[in-house]
Scaffold this active site. Sequence first.
Site, PDB file in Angstrom:
ATOM      1  N   GLY A 145      59.767  33.677  45.526  1.00 60.72           N
ATOM      2  CA  GLY A 145      59.063  33.622  44.249  1.00 60.72           C
ATOM      3  C   GLY A 145      59.613  34.563  43.189  1.00 60.72           C
ATOM      4  CB  ALA A 146      60.028  34.300  39.571  1.00 58.21           C
ATOM      5  CG  ASN A 148      57.176  33.868  35.823  1.00 59.61           C
ATOM      6  OD1 ASN A 148      57.291  33.646  37.027  1.00 59.61           O
ATOM      7  ND2 ASN A 148      57.534  33.005  34.911  1.00 59.61           N
ATOM      8  CD  GLU A 174      61.965  45.503  45.171  1.00 56.98           C
ATOM      9  OE1 GLU A 174      62.870  44.863  44.584  1.00 56.98           O
ATOM     10  OE2 GLU A 174      62.092  46.677  45.526  1.00 56.98           O
ATOM     11  CD  GLU A 224      67.429  37.093  36.250  1.00 55.11           C
ATOM     12  OE1 GLU A 224      68.597  37.314  36.634  1.00 55.11           O
ATOM     13  OE2 GLU A 224      66.687  37.951  35.762  1.00 55.11           O
ATOM     14  CB  VAL A 225      70.953  30.665  35.882  1.00 54.09           C
ATOM     15  CG1 VAL A 225      72.238  29.909  36.187  1.00 54.09           C
ATOM     16  CG2 VAL A 225      70.023  29.803  35.030  1.00 54.09           C
ATOM     17  CG  LEU A 239      75.835  21.708  54.871  1.00 54.13           C
ATOM     18  CD1 LEU A 239      76.366  20.418  55.480  1.00 54.13           C
ATOM     19  CD2 LEU A 239      75.982  21.635  53.350  1.00 54.13           C
ATOM     20  CD  GLU A 245      61.526  24.090  39.655  1.00 49.43           C
ATOM     21  OE1 GLU A 245      61.741  24.277  38.444  1.00 49.43           O
ATOM     22  OE2 GLU A 245      61.279  22.976  40.124  1.00 49.43           O
ATOM     23  CB  CYS A 279      61.054  29.415  33.647  1.00 49.58           C
ATOM     24  SG  CYS A 279      59.705  28.361  34.210  1.00 49.58           S
ATOM     25  CD  GLU A 380      65.252  32.795  31.305  1.00 51.12           C
ATOM     26  OE1 GLU A 380      65.958  33.248  32.229  1.00 51.12           O
ATOM     27  OE2 GLU A 380      64.307  32.011  31.496  1.00 51.12           O
ATOM     28  N   GLY A 453      68.304  24.070  37.128  1.00 54.39           N
ATOM     29  CA  GLY A 453      67.817  23.856  38.488  1.00 54.39           C
ATOM     30  C   GLY A 453      68.209  22.565  39.136  1.00 54.39           C
ATOM     31  CD  GLU A 457      58.641  24.572  42.586  1.00 51.24           C
ATOM     32  OE1 GLU A 457      58.355  25.199  41.558  1.00 51.24           O
ATOM     33  OE2 GLU A 457      58.634  25.069  43.732  1.00 51.24           O
TER      34      GLU A 457
END
Length: 483
Positions: A145-146, A148, A174, A224-225, A239, A245, A279, A380, A453, A457
């Site tokens: 997860g991010a 935000n 974190e 992030e990208v 694989l 995302e 995002c 961004e 991405g 989702e």
Amino acid sequence: MQNIPLYIGNKPFPGTGKKFNNYNPGTGDLLNEVSSASTADFEKAIESAKQGLKIWSAMSPTERGRILHKASRILREKNDELALLESQDAGKPIREALEVDVVSGADCLEYYAGIAASMHGEHINLGDDFAYTRREPLGICAGIGAWNYPIQIACWKSAPALACGNVMIFKPAELTPVTAYKLAEVYKEAGLPDGVFNVVQGDGEVGQMMTSHPDIAKVSITGEVGTGKKVMAAAAATLKHVTLELGGKSPIIVFEDADLEEAVNGVLLGNFYTQGEICSNGTRVFVHAAIREKFLEILVERTKNLKVGDPADPTTHVGALINKNHFDKVMGYIALGKEQGAELISGGNQVKVPGCEGGYFVEPTIFASAKDEVRIVEEEIFGPVMSILTFTEEEDVLQRANNTPFGLAAGVYTNDLRRAHRMVAKLQAGICWVNTFNITPVEIPFGGYKQSGIGRENGLAAIEHYSQLKTVYIAMKDLGNPF
Ligand code: NDP
């Protein structure tokens, strides 16, 4: 101060990796100490997930749906308690957290609970013979997860994964470790078997354990990208399936016939909600020259009325940035905007909030730029900073809107029906809104084009990304000797 452990096998599990502190971005107060997962702890999570997979994948989809449904109900019951934790952990205004974060997570669980039992394969008529397909789980999925939208992201990843019969090991960012742990408790209370949803805490190193482990079948990350690229590269070694995302620099295009008040509503929502840390934000606002002046007048006035303040205050509209590093990044972009010749129209300063001296707050900021080739327009920022750009021709604005490596979202404001459809057909973005912005109900697929991405989702589309098809051929007559 409390200690936040890992959550493995439906119970707290003391992490033996490095410890780190968790702060309230609004006040700078120390909230919790968190135990990271060591490699050995991570192996425990894998073992637990394997056991969980045996039980969960053998249950009927209806039974799985029933448990997800119950978890959704518990989330709603705990909305106020969890929203407060989310606001304290992420620095977002409590009014947002109460309305959106937990509720959208609960909506997601409810949606996939409802469709769990109706996922099915196909029957293919081959004359005498026939074939059918089975939609089967992938196995152990990793969710990363991010910071935000911590609980929403944990729900958006776990609900479709679990509905398909997979199990999940989830790592929150974190910086926001709290509510994924709470979600694990909710799942347990709802009756989720041991090992089906495990939470590991830690930084990118723990993320790398997930992306490299041979027993993990899939990784879904929000980030992030650059992180997405690392995850995809690491996942390639075994694989794994990936859902990425990632970030964006989305355009909102306001034509001369748009309802200006509504366009301003969308632009405000699409730039200053969650302090701009979203995002899909529409940070490149292309305004038709004929309405530019009027649009800016309304926009600036409405922006000045936004209250930047203590996230815990229910009257606050714009909360605290996640931490000092991020604040420095956002202020660095504001300085860069000025340096590169963009005109600062509103905001641009740090805000000192009484009682929140340890927090980092930034005024909602509006730049106007004569050029698209400046870094505040190209990169961004992930903070409350928008750029106003001007256009006159539809073809020109389309080309400029698409001139970016990102492709997460786009918005078009116009009352010309044909123009709206013409534009969205050509915009290179995974989600396009017409006469609104940043509305993401769980029923609709969400995800990016280009470097924003891979995969989707939400909606039925997510099912494709958390399951695999098995084709079964049934012979009704003998093959006979082929040689
Ligand atoms: P990061 O990319 O920094 O981190 C995302 C997650 O990946 C964190 O949990 C992070 O751990 C972890 N991570 C870092 N390095 C690795 C690695 N090498 N392998 C595996 N995992 C790793 O993003 P932020 O948390 O800073 O979030 C902001 C970004 O997320 C923005 O770019 C934003 O646009 C994007 N985002 C995209 C969304 C979408 O749906 N498209 C929605 C929301 C945000 P840790 O942080 O603990 O170090």
